[in-house]
Design a protein around this motif. Structure first.
Motif, PDB file in Angstrom:
ATOM      1  N   GLY A 133      51.067 -37.086 -18.809  1.00  0.00           N
ATOM      2  CA  GLY A 133      51.803 -36.381 -19.855  1.00  0.00           C
ATOM      3  C   GLY A 133      50.880 -35.700 -20.839  1.00  0.00           C
ATOM      4  O   GLY A 133      51.107 -34.565 -21.248  1.00  0.00           O
ATOM      5  N   ARG A 134      49.805 -36.397 -21.228  1.00  0.00           N
ATOM      6  CA  ARG A 134      48.835 -35.792 -22.147  1.00  0.00           C
ATOM      7  C   ARG A 134      48.145 -34.603 -21.492  1.00  0.00           C
ATOM      8  O   ARG A 134      47.903 -33.567 -22.138  1.00  0.00           O
ATOM      9  N   PHE A 135      47.838 -34.731 -20.187  1.00  0.00           N
ATOM     10  CA  PHE A 135      47.226 -33.632 -19.454  1.00  0.00           C
ATOM     11  C   PHE A 135      48.113 -32.388 -19.518  1.00  0.00           C
ATOM     12  O   PHE A 135      47.647 -31.273 -19.791  1.00  0.00           O
ATOM     13  N   VAL A 136      49.407 -32.568 -19.284  1.00  0.00           N
ATOM     14  CA  VAL A 136      50.348 -31.436 -19.308  1.00  0.00           C
ATOM     15  C   VAL A 136      50.398 -30.819 -20.696  1.00  0.00           C
ATOM     16  O   VAL A 136      50.332 -29.589 -20.854  1.00  0.00           O
ATOM     17  N   MET A 137      50.532 -31.662 -21.722  1.00  0.00           N
ATOM     18  CA  MET A 137      50.673 -31.161 -23.093  1.00  0.00           C
ATOM     19  C   MET A 137      49.463 -30.333 -23.534  1.00  0.00           C
ATOM     20  O   MET A 137      49.584 -29.444 -24.379  1.00  0.00           O
ATOM     21  N   GLN A 138      48.309 -30.618 -22.960  1.00  0.00           N
ATOM     22  CA  GLN A 138      47.086 -29.920 -23.373  1.00  0.00           C
ATOM     23  C   GLN A 138      46.696 -28.780 -22.433  1.00  0.00           C
ATOM     24  O   GLN A 138      45.709 -28.095 -22.680  1.00  0.00           O
ATOM     25  N   HIS A 139      47.476 -28.578 -21.377  1.00  0.00           N
ATOM     26  CA  HIS A 139      47.128 -27.537 -20.413  1.00  0.00           C
ATOM     27  C   HIS A 139      47.636 -26.179 -20.878  1.00  0.00           C
ATOM     28  O   HIS A 139      48.775 -26.036 -21.349  1.00  0.00           O
ATOM     29  N   GLU A 140      46.799 -25.170 -20.711  1.00  0.00           N
ATOM     30  CA  GLU A 140      47.124 -23.824 -21.194  1.00  0.00           C
ATOM     31  C   GLU A 140      48.398 -23.274 -20.562  1.00  0.00           C
ATOM     32  O   GLU A 140      49.183 -22.578 -21.237  1.00  0.00           O
TER      33      GLU A 140
END
Length: 495
Positions: free
Chosen positions: A422-429
């Protein structure tokens, strides 16, 4: 009158329904299997009835056991939640025959929308856009080849019954059609007992947009705007948000009206969801309708301020909707992350075990719908979802920022989870820009950020362990030295 509701479900959704019922002054009845004897929903309910072994096909999916529990406890109504029997027309019919109110649509509506072909036929009457494809089930391979040539490759073979990606095959070229069709039919028969399949043009870069609708017994139907559900794994949603980052007010109005028309096409009553796919040119096509409350309903509640469960109950009691379409508006932005007991680095495979540490995030604009507490085991018998983490902000960026903070504040040790993903998604451009589709996981996720998250969690675990040891040591020293009436020998013997 509705004085008592039996919730034919478990976990977070059972708890979520019970809380709204309690606020309305309605008593609740829980049902539980062997695996759920100590579950939170069982403890929270006013009454609880044991319905069998842990396996759902011997407990939560046995219609007679659910109805008998309702009769035994004198429940006026049954709320099925989502999953299990929530879209089972036979269950709906038998509940009605038992003289009990089902908090949901009619069995006829379920049957129309439960089959993708009959759902498309109903939608066609209202001139709702449909993906080009076959009118009905494909009878033979020659017919399949003819239709495929007409609409052009790539095509999508889909099972008429069921969902979750089962019985679905993408075919890129004509020579693969026969084999993929056989596979789709076989999988559909195995999963749903129905091998009917149909063909649609494959939309290469689709977004998954769904509209929440509500209908009452007085002919009123409204939509409560859209949810974007394009971040998925194995054709199942992981992250949802409201509103969508790409819909214009004009497209939103058109899609919303189509959603209302779909509900009208099957005389829908209660809460339901009309799903669409959106192509790269923002053309939308009707996909299907889910005749129940959705897992992701909290994001709609956060941006509209409406308790959907309470509305379901009011409708089941025969009340008219207390608002009209023009009364509804979108306030801010909401995002939901489904926190699964899954390992994102291992193809999102379930990872069961004990919750050695379980601490949920808090703060303004943060909501956690869960059904677990520290020390509990994640059972192998059911869906591996632990919780739903929802954030709400004045705008999309604020909702994302709150989600990142909430994920960092959510401490789960003992099992792998989708928090790091989830954190990966939230920080992905691609996500922050709004430029993504249902292929997000395949295109961008490689697990590296998740590994960093795991390392961080391991560090937290180590610090917690050290802290616990130091705390315990100080408590022992305090008891030995400072408590009057106890010698240090007596204290050591007690320890």
């Amino acid at each position: 009158m509705m004085n008592k509701i039996l919730i034919a479900n478990r976990g977070e959704i059972a708890l979520r329904i019970m809380r709204s019922a309690r606020e309305m002054g309605i008593k609740t009845v829980a049902v539980y299997s062997d695996a759920d004897r100590q579950a939170l929903h069982v403890r929270y309910a006013d009454e609880a009835v044991h319905i069998g072994p842990s396996a759902s096909n011997q407990s939560y999916l046995v219609i007679e056991k659910i109805i008998n529990a309702a009769v035994k406890t004198g429940a006026d109504a049954i709320h099925p939640g989502y999953g299990f029997l929530s879209e089972n027309a036979d269950f709906a019919r038998k509940v009605k025959q038992a003289g009990i109110k089902l908090i949901g649509p009619s069995p006829e509506s379920m049957e129309i929308m439960g089959d993708k072909l009959s759902a498309k036929a109903a939608a066609k009457k209202y001139n709702i856009p449909l993906v080009p494809g076959s009118e009905g089930a494909i009878a033979d391979e020659q017919e399949a080849k003819r239709i495929a040539q007409e609409i052009g490759f790539p095509i999508l073979i889909k099972a008429s019954a069921g969902g979750g990606g089962k019985g679905m095959r993408v075919v890129e070229k004509a020579e693969d059609l026969e084999e993929q069709m056989h596979r789709a039919i076989s999988e559909a028969k195995s999963a749903f007992g129905d091998g009917s399949v149909f063909i649609e043009r494959y939309v290469a870069s689709p977004r998954h947009i769904e509209f929440q609708i509500l209908g009452d017994t007085h002919g009123n139907i409204v939509h409560l705007f859209e949810r974007e559900c394009s971040v998925q794994r194995r054709h199942q949603k992981v992250i949802e948000e409201a509103p969508s980052a790409v819909l214009t007010p004009e497209i939103r109005a058109k899609m919303g009206q189509c959603a209302v028309d779909v509900a009208k096409a099957c005389n829908y009553i209660g809460a339901g969801t009309v799903e669409f796919i959106l192509d790269e040119k923002l053309n939308f096509y009707f996909l299907e309708m889910n005749t129940r409350l959705q897992v992701e309903h909290p994001v709609t509640e956060m941006v509209t301020g409406i308790d959907l469960v309470k509305e379901q109950i009011k409708v089941a009691k025969g009340e008219a909707l207390s608002f009209k379409q023009e009364d509804l508006s979108i306030s801010g932005h909401a995002i939901e992350l489904r926190v699964y007991a899954e390992d994102p680095n291992n193809d999102f495979l379930p990872d069961i075990g004990k919750l050695k540490k379980y601490k949920i995030p808090q703060g303004t604009g943060v909501r956690v719908d869960d059904g677990f507490e520290e020390g509990m085991d994640i059972p192998i018998f059911y869906d591996p979802m632990i919780a739903k983490l929802i954030t709400h902000g004045e705008n999309r960026k604020e909702a994302i920022d709150k989600m990142i903070r909430a994920i960092k504040d959510y401490h789960i040790l003992g099992i792998e989870t989708t928090l790091g993903f989830g954190r990966f998604v939230m920080q992905h451009e691609a996500f922050t820009s709004g430029n993504f589709d249902t292929h997000f996981v395949k295109k961008y996720f490689n697990g590296k950020v998740e590994e960093e998250f795991v390392e961080e969690e391991a560090e937290v675990a180590a610090l917690l362990a050290i802290s616990a040891i130091e705390k315990n040591k100080k408590q022992i020293e305090h008891k030995v030295v400072g408590q009057s009436g106890y010698s240090s020998w007596r204290m050591r013997s007690r320890l």
